[in-house]
Structures are given as C-alpha cells and as structure tokens.
Design a protein around this motif. Structure first.
Motif, PDB file in Angstrom:
ATOM      1  N   ARG A 169     -13.692 -55.962 -45.140  1.00 25.75           N
ATOM      2  CA  ARG A 169     -15.065 -55.840 -44.959  1.00 25.75           C
ATOM      3  C   ARG A 169     -15.831 -56.086 -46.451  1.00 25.75           C
ATOM      4  O   ARG A 169     -15.306 -56.150 -47.425  1.00 25.75           O
ATOM      5  N   PRO A 170     -17.131 -56.218 -46.146  1.00 24.16           N
ATOM      6  CA  PRO A 170     -17.810 -56.587 -47.231  1.00 24.16           C
ATOM      7  C   PRO A 170     -17.883 -55.614 -48.479  1.00 24.16           C
ATOM      8  O   PRO A 170     -17.723 -54.339 -48.010  1.00 24.16           O
ATOM      9  N   VAL A 171     -17.865 -55.806 -49.686  1.00 25.11           N
ATOM     10  CA  VAL A 171     -17.665 -55.183 -50.771  1.00 25.11           C
ATOM     11  C   VAL A 171     -18.931 -54.384 -51.012  1.00 25.11           C
ATOM     12  O   VAL A 171     -20.037 -54.781 -50.763  1.00 25.11           O
ATOM     13  N   GLU A 172     -18.923 -52.950 -51.153  1.00 28.63           N
ATOM     14  CA  GLU A 172     -19.974 -52.338 -51.270  1.00 28.63           C
ATOM     15  C   GLU A 172     -20.179 -51.769 -52.822  1.00 28.63           C
ATOM     16  O   GLU A 172     -19.085 -51.666 -53.427  1.00 28.63           O
ATOM     17  N   GLU A 173     -21.294 -51.553 -53.293  1.00 27.68           N
ATOM     18  CA  GLU A 173     -21.518 -50.884 -54.456  1.00 27.68           C
ATOM     19  C   GLU A 173     -20.653 -49.857 -54.898  1.00 27.68           C
ATOM     20  O   GLU A 173     -19.870 -49.483 -56.049  1.00 27.68           O
ATOM     21  N   ALA A 174     -20.367 -48.694 -53.891  1.00 32.69           N
ATOM     22  CA  ALA A 174     -19.557 -47.601 -54.173  1.00 32.69           C
ATOM     23  C   ALA A 174     -18.099 -48.098 -54.398  1.00 32.69           C
ATOM     24  O   ALA A 174     -17.192 -47.359 -54.951  1.00 32.69           O
ATOM     25  N   ASP A 175     -17.569 -49.310 -54.025  1.00 21.77           N
ATOM     26  CA  ASP A 175     -16.223 -49.738 -54.366  1.00 21.77           C
ATOM     27  C   ASP A 175     -16.156 -50.146 -55.835  1.00 21.77           C
ATOM     28  O   ASP A 175     -14.895 -50.381 -56.186  1.00 21.77           O
ATOM     29  N   ALA A 176     -16.913 -50.453 -56.424  1.00 21.99           N
ATOM     30  CA  ALA A 176     -16.781 -50.798 -58.057  1.00 21.99           C
ATOM     31  C   ALA A 176     -15.545 -50.281 -58.602  1.00 21.99           C
ATOM     32  O   ALA A 176     -14.771 -50.861 -59.211  1.00 21.99           O
ATOM     33  N   GLU A 177     -15.575 -49.081 -58.660  1.00 25.24           N
ATOM     34  CA  GLU A 177     -14.614 -48.387 -59.468  1.00 25.24           C
ATOM     35  C   GLU A 177     -13.148 -49.022 -58.941  1.00 25.24           C
ATOM     36  O   GLU A 177     -12.154 -49.037 -59.673  1.00 25.24           O
ATOM     37  N   SER A 178     -12.882 -48.696 -57.695  1.00 25.43           N
ATOM     38  CA  SER A 178     -11.560 -49.115 -57.238  1.00 25.43           C
ATOM     39  C   SER A 178     -11.405 -50.616 -57.160  1.00 25.43           C
ATOM     40  O   SER A 178     -10.107 -50.812 -57.685  1.00 25.43           O
ATOM     41  N   LEU A 179     -12.160 -51.190 -57.221  1.00 24.39           N
ATOM     42  CA  LEU A 179     -12.006 -52.888 -57.535  1.00 24.39           C
ATOM     43  C   LEU A 179     -11.880 -53.150 -58.717  1.00 24.39           C
ATOM     44  O   LEU A 179     -10.922 -54.183 -59.203  1.00 24.39           O
ATOM     45  N   GLY A 180     -12.271 -52.361 -59.858  1.00 21.93           N
ATOM     46  CA  GLY A 180     -12.059 -52.586 -61.141  1.00 21.93           C
ATOM     47  C   GLY A 180     -10.565 -52.232 -61.334  1.00 21.93           C
ATOM     48  O   GLY A 180     -10.078 -53.020 -62.265  1.00 21.93           O
ATOM     49  N   ARG A 181     -10.129 -51.369 -60.996  1.00 19.04           N
ATOM     50  CA  ARG A 181      -8.616 -50.680 -61.062  1.00 19.04           C
ATOM     51  C   ARG A 181      -7.550 -51.784 -60.399  1.00 19.04           C
ATOM     52  O   ARG A 181      -6.832 -52.290 -61.002  1.00 19.04           O
ATOM     53  N   TRP A 226     -18.144 -55.702 -60.876  1.00 16.36           N
ATOM     54  CA  TRP A 226     -18.197 -55.678 -59.446  1.00 16.36           C
ATOM     55  C   TRP A 226     -19.718 -54.810 -59.030  1.00 16.36           C
ATOM     56  O   TRP A 226     -20.131 -55.426 -57.930  1.00 16.36           O
ATOM     57  N   ARG A 227     -20.293 -54.100 -59.801  1.00 11.23           N
ATOM     58  CA  ARG A 227     -21.711 -53.741 -59.465  1.00 11.23           C
ATOM     59  C   ARG A 227     -22.435 -54.782 -59.509  1.00 11.23           C
ATOM     60  O   ARG A 227     -23.475 -54.994 -58.572  1.00 11.23           O
ATOM     61  N   ARG A 228     -22.529 -55.490 -60.356  1.00 10.94           N
ATOM     62  CA  ARG A 228     -23.279 -57.028 -60.376  1.00 10.94           C
ATOM     63  C   ARG A 228     -23.183 -57.803 -59.195  1.00 10.94           C
ATOM     64  O   ARG A 228     -24.011 -58.395 -58.558  1.00 10.94           O
ATOM     65  N   PHE A 229     -21.719 -58.065 -58.861  1.00 15.38           N
ATOM     66  CA  PHE A 229     -21.491 -58.927 -57.724  1.00 15.38           C
ATOM     67  C   PHE A 229     -22.018 -58.445 -56.422  1.00 15.38           C
ATOM     68  O   PHE A 229     -22.483 -59.016 -55.655  1.00 15.38           O
ATOM     69  N   GLY A 245     -27.039 -62.402 -53.537  1.00 12.97           N
ATOM     70  CA  GLY A 245     -27.711 -62.706 -52.387  1.00 12.97           C
ATOM     71  C   GLY A 245     -26.785 -62.990 -51.253  1.00 12.97           C
ATOM     72  O   GLY A 245     -25.658 -63.076 -51.328  1.00 12.97           O
ATOM     73  N   PRO A 246     -27.220 -63.067 -49.944  1.00  8.78           N
ATOM     74  CA  PRO A 246     -26.290 -63.492 -48.866  1.00  8.78           C
ATOM     75  C   PRO A 246     -25.414 -64.845 -48.959  1.00  8.78           C
ATOM     76  O   PRO A 246     -24.648 -64.761 -48.081  1.00  8.78           O
ATOM     77  N   GLN A 247     -25.987 -65.654 -49.729  1.00  7.19           N
ATOM     78  CA  GLN A 247     -25.017 -66.973 -49.730  1.00  7.19           C
ATOM     79  C   GLN A 247     -23.877 -66.746 -50.560  1.00  7.19           C
ATOM     80  O   GLN A 247     -22.792 -67.566 -50.384  1.00  7.19           O
ATOM     81  N   TYR A 248     -23.843 -65.476 -51.149  1.00  3.45           N
ATOM     82  CA  TYR A 248     -22.189 -64.875 -51.565  1.00  3.45           C
ATOM     83  C   TYR A 248     -21.706 -64.067 -50.869  1.00  3.45           C
ATOM     84  O   TYR A 248     -22.215 -63.236 -50.483  1.00  3.45           O
ATOM     85  N   ARG A 249     -20.441 -64.400 -50.678  1.00  4.55           N
ATOM     86  CA  ARG A 249     -19.551 -63.497 -49.704  1.00  4.55           C
ATOM     87  C   ARG A 249     -18.385 -62.860 -50.551  1.00  4.55           C
ATOM     88  O   ARG A 249     -17.572 -63.459 -51.320  1.00  4.55           O
ATOM     89  N   GLN A 250     -18.337 -61.419 -50.793  1.00  2.40           N
ATOM     90  CA  GLN A 250     -17.377 -60.697 -51.238  1.00  2.40           C
ATOM     91  C   GLN A 250     -16.861 -59.708 -50.245  1.00  2.40           C
ATOM     92  O   GLN A 250     -17.562 -58.863 -49.843  1.00  2.40           O
ATOM     93  N   VAL A 251     -15.464 -59.765 -50.097  1.00  2.00           N
ATOM     94  CA  VAL A 251     -14.845 -58.723 -49.225  1.00  2.00           C
ATOM     95  C   VAL A 251     -13.852 -58.134 -49.863  1.00  2.00           C
ATOM     96  O   VAL A 251     -13.342 -58.611 -50.925  1.00  2.00           O
ATOM     97  N   ALA A 252     -13.429 -56.838 -49.371  1.00  2.00           N
ATOM     98  CA  ALA A 252     -12.284 -56.176 -49.893  1.00  2.00           C
ATOM     99  C   ALA A 252     -11.336 -55.939 -48.718  1.00  2.00           C
ATOM    100  O   ALA A 252     -11.731 -55.787 -47.527  1.00  2.00           O
ATOM    101  N   ALA A 253     -10.071 -55.847 -49.045  1.00  2.00           N
ATOM    102  CA  ALA A 253      -8.869 -55.685 -48.067  1.00  2.00           C
ATOM    103  C   ALA A 253      -8.472 -53.966 -48.396  1.00  2.00           C
ATOM    104  O   ALA A 253      -8.230 -53.576 -49.358  1.00  2.00           O
ATOM    105  N   LEU A 254      -8.649 -53.155 -46.929  1.00  2.00           N
ATOM    106  CA  LEU A 254      -8.069 -51.892 -47.223  1.00  2.00           C
ATOM    107  C   LEU A 254      -7.046 -51.594 -46.636  1.00  2.00           C
ATOM    108  O   LEU A 254      -6.895 -52.060 -45.204  1.00  2.00           O
ATOM    109  N   GLY A 303      -7.047 -46.900 -46.118  1.00  2.00           N
ATOM    110  CA  GLY A 303      -8.499 -46.515 -46.824  1.00  2.00           C
ATOM    111  C   GLY A 303      -8.357 -46.934 -48.368  1.00  2.00           C
ATOM    112  O   GLY A 303      -9.311 -46.443 -49.040  1.00  2.00           O
ATOM    113  N   GLU A 304      -7.409 -47.523 -48.934  1.00  2.00           N
ATOM    114  CA  GLU A 304      -7.376 -47.941 -50.363  1.00  2.00           C
ATOM    115  C   GLU A 304      -7.530 -49.438 -50.401  1.00  2.00           C
ATOM    116  O   GLU A 304      -6.707 -50.227 -49.653  1.00  2.00           O
ATOM    117  N   ILE A 305      -8.251 -49.724 -51.529  1.00  3.37           N
ATOM    118  CA  ILE A 305      -8.458 -51.346 -51.739  1.00  3.37           C
ATOM    119  C   ILE A 305      -7.070 -51.822 -52.366  1.00  3.37           C
ATOM    120  O   ILE A 305      -6.637 -51.360 -53.162  1.00  3.37           O
TER     121      ILE A 305
END
Length: 177
Positions: A8-20, A51-54, A58-67, A70-72
């Motif tokens: 799914r698309p990366v969300e701002e709330a994912d930042a801490e998990s993505l950082g780890r 990750w918060r900046r990412f 804009g919409p031309q950038y795509r960042q997704v996370a794999a869970l 429930g864990e990235i």
C-alpha cells in the motif's frame, strides 16, 4: 516460498516504522560495503524524518510499503528521472526488503507497485549480486554509466541499470501470454 503481503502507499504515520526497517535493511545490505563506523551513523529517527518528507511529495512520486501481519517489512519508491542524461523518464529510487523476506515474492510485488511496464532505470551498488540478479530478471542491464555516491560519509560505487522500451514491451508480452 510466497508470502502474502499487503502493498500500500506509504502514509505519514508509517514514518517511525519505516525508519527502523530502513536502518535494518541498510545494515543487512551494506555491512560488507561500508564501514561499521559509517553504518553506526544510521539513526532510525533521522530516517523517519526523511520518510515524513517523502510522504508529502507529489503524485508523480510513488512510495509503497509491504506489510506482513500488519508490520512493515519493506518499501520501494520511484518517480521522475533525476539524471541530466536520463535514459528513461522513470527512475526506481529504492527498494529494500528485510533479509528474512527475500525469496518470498514480496520484492517483486514492491517493484511492480512502483515501476511501470515501460522504460526505466536505477542506480545500484556495483557489488550487490542479489540485487543485480533481481533487476536482470526484470529486464535491466548495465548501460556503461557508473558513479561514486557519498553514503554516510563514504564512497559507494554504483552502476546504472536500464530497461529500454523495446525490452519492456517484450517482457510485458511474455508475462501476458
């Protein structure tokens, strides 16, 4: 072994998990290529801020996370080409997956979520056989360009891999048959 993952698309709330996960993936990927001192600079909190900046690009950038459960466990990102001599309009900026999930099909799911079937390119560490094999399976080949990229205060030698339009079309024909 195929593992079921939610991509799914990366969300701002994912930042801490993505950082780890980002820090762990860098250790797993670059322990043989960068010094211990350089890798000790990796701080999940600083990566989370990135990750918060990412997540606000804009919409031309795509960042997704794999869970998984429930864990990235991985992430990928692409967007407009950044090279002045861009060989394709789209660039794969990054794809990382925790070692425990290599060979499960999640890496391919991440790739498919951020890279279109058309031409694209990426930069990868010259000494990263697993990544080179993955990209070769996806139609990429070195185009003869290389660079030394500063990573955590050290030089990492990278090569550029390109998937040209004609090859991308052939790949899509093969996979649709």
């Amino acid at each position: 072994m195929v593992t079921t993952a939610v991509i799914r698309p990366v969300e701002e709330a994912d930042a801490e998990s993505l950082g780890r996960v980002h820090a762990t993936c860098w250790h797993e990927t670059y322990d043989q290529l960068l010094s211990t001192a350089a890798l000790e600079q990796l701080q999940p909190a600083r990566l989370a801020a990135m990750w918060r900046r990412f997540s606000s690009q804009g919409p031309q950038y795509r960042q997704v996370a794999a869970l998984v459960d429930g864990e990235i466990v991985g992430f990928a990102g692409s967007g407009p080409a950044r090279d002045t001599d861009k060989p394709a309009p789209q660039e794969l900026y990054f794809i990382y997956l925790l070692d425990a999930y290599h060979g499960t099909g999640i890496g391919q799911q991440l790739f498919d979520a951020v890279v279109d079937e058309g031409p694209s390119y990426l930069w990868v560490a010259e000494v990263n056989p697993r990544a080179h094999s993955f990209y070769k399976r996806n139609g990429y080949a070195a185009d003869g360009h290389d660079q030394d990229q500063e990573v955590l205060g050290e030089e990492l030698h990278e090569v550029r891999l390109v998937r040209p339009r004609s090859l991308a079309r052939r790949l899509s024909l093969v996979t649709s048959e």
